[in-house]
Design an enzyme around this catalytic site. Structure first.
Site, PDB file in Angstrom:
ATOM      1  N   ASP A 166      -7.611   4.553   3.145  1.00 16.97           N
ATOM      2  CA  ASP A 166      -7.092   3.527   2.325  1.00 16.97           C
ATOM      3  C   ASP A 166      -5.929   2.843   2.717  1.00 16.97           C
ATOM      4  O   ASP A 166      -4.874   3.742   2.396  1.00 16.97           O
ATOM      5  CB  ASP A 166      -7.362   3.612   0.991  1.00 16.97           C
TER       6      ASP A 166
ATOM      7  N   HIS B  24     -10.288   0.266   1.501  1.00 16.98           N
ATOM      8  CA  HIS B  24      -9.956   0.424   0.096  1.00 16.98           C
ATOM      9  C   HIS B  24     -11.066  -0.017  -0.835  1.00 16.98           C
ATOM     10  O   HIS B  24     -11.247   0.771  -1.898  1.00 16.98           O
ATOM     11  CB  HIS B  24      -8.797  -0.810  -0.309  1.00 16.98           C
TER      12      HIS B  24
ATOM     13  N   SER C 289      -9.117  -0.033  -8.098  1.00 19.38           N
ATOM     14  CA  SER C 289      -7.613  -0.399  -7.538  1.00 19.38           C
ATOM     15  C   SER C 289      -6.759  -0.754  -8.869  1.00 19.38           C
ATOM     16  O   SER C 289      -6.301   0.068  -9.780  1.00 19.38           O
ATOM     17  CB  SER C 289      -7.716  -1.529  -6.806  1.00 19.38           C
TER      18      SER C 289
END
Length: 266
Positions: free
Chosen positions: A211, A241, A104
């Site tokens: 996601d 995610h 991320s």
């Protein structure tokens, strides 16, 4: 696993290592926005079983590290903090290959790390990276006042236990985004886009197809702008995610291990 601290750009940073006897390589984990490296115990232990001594650090303003909560004014400073960790890992494991794994926001940091210090790395894994553009950042910065925008735990994984643990974790930031951090995220993505390709460095890009937190389309476009000759990609249908915490996490970590073995020539 053991812990130590070192001085970063905003004060003391809380670092961890998961060492093994006679490691084949070093893995450095780079966590995402609002979380902390302690949430990567499963990943670290899995890579331990693959022969890696594993290192990680809570970014400034995250977890147990110093700094105002989730306040980051320049992500190149965070890259510099991470560089100190990588150097420490190299000193403790001289001559071993180094694999950087970023998730991320941590994937964004890892991508920038490649552009600034890529010669030190043997391979990189990017999981759902914030790269290219992140609509959340753009929309919040366009507002005069930033509204309350905590991350929805349901977007993390199809496993409800993951979201529940996240929601109850006192080391996770459950507050709002801060404007300087949003501006720094936007600037970091600009720098990456302008910073050149990954070149010949082996990079594995992974993303969950479902996601909703860091949507795959913009991230894929960001990767396309900087991908190199040895950049590979894999998408997981239905995955949200946090693919390292998803219901198919065993498959994801098996893909990571296979990629690393390919790079190391095993």
């Amino acid at each position: 696993m053991d812990t130590w601290t070192y001085e970063g750009h905003a004060g003391e940073l809380a670092a961890r290592r998961w060492p093994v006897d006679q490691p084949r390589y070093v893995a450095v984990l780079c966590h995402g926005y609002g979380e902390h490296i302690g949430r990567y115990e499963w990943v670290a232990q899995t890579l331990n079983g693959h022969g890696a001594s594993v290192y990680g650090v809570d970014h400034a303003g995250h977890g147990r590290s110093a700094g105002e909560g989730v306040l980051i004014r320049d992500f190149d400073d965070v890259v510099a903090d991470l560089h100190l960790l990588v150097q420490a890992a190299e000193e403790e494991n001289p001559g071993l290959p180094v694999v950087l794994v970023g998730h991320s926001m941590g994937g964004m940091i890892a991508a920038r790390y490649v552009q600034l210090h890529g010669e030190e790395l043997t391979a990189v894994v990017l999981s759902g990276p914030v790269i290219g553009r992140w609509a959340t950042v753009d929309s919040l910065l366009a507002m005069e006042e930033i509204p309350s925008t905590p991350i929805d735990p349901a977007t993390l994984s199809r496993d409800p236990a993951v979201g529940a643990a996240y929601a109850e974790d006192p080391l996770v930031w459950h507050g709002d985004f801060k404007r300087p951090t949003l501006e720094a995220l936007q600037e970091a993505m600009r720098r990456i886009a302008a910073g050149g390709s990954f070149g010949q460095l082996p990079v594995l890009y992974l993303h969950g197809e479902d996601d909703q937190l860091v949507p795959i389309g913009a991230s894929q476009a960001g990767i396309s702008a900087v991908r190199g000759a040895r950049t590979e990609a894999k998408v997981y249908p239905g995955a949200r995610h946090e693919i390292f915490n998803e219901t198919n996490k065993d498959e994801v970590l098996a893909d990571v291990r296979e990629f690393i073995d390919g790079v190391l020539g095993v």
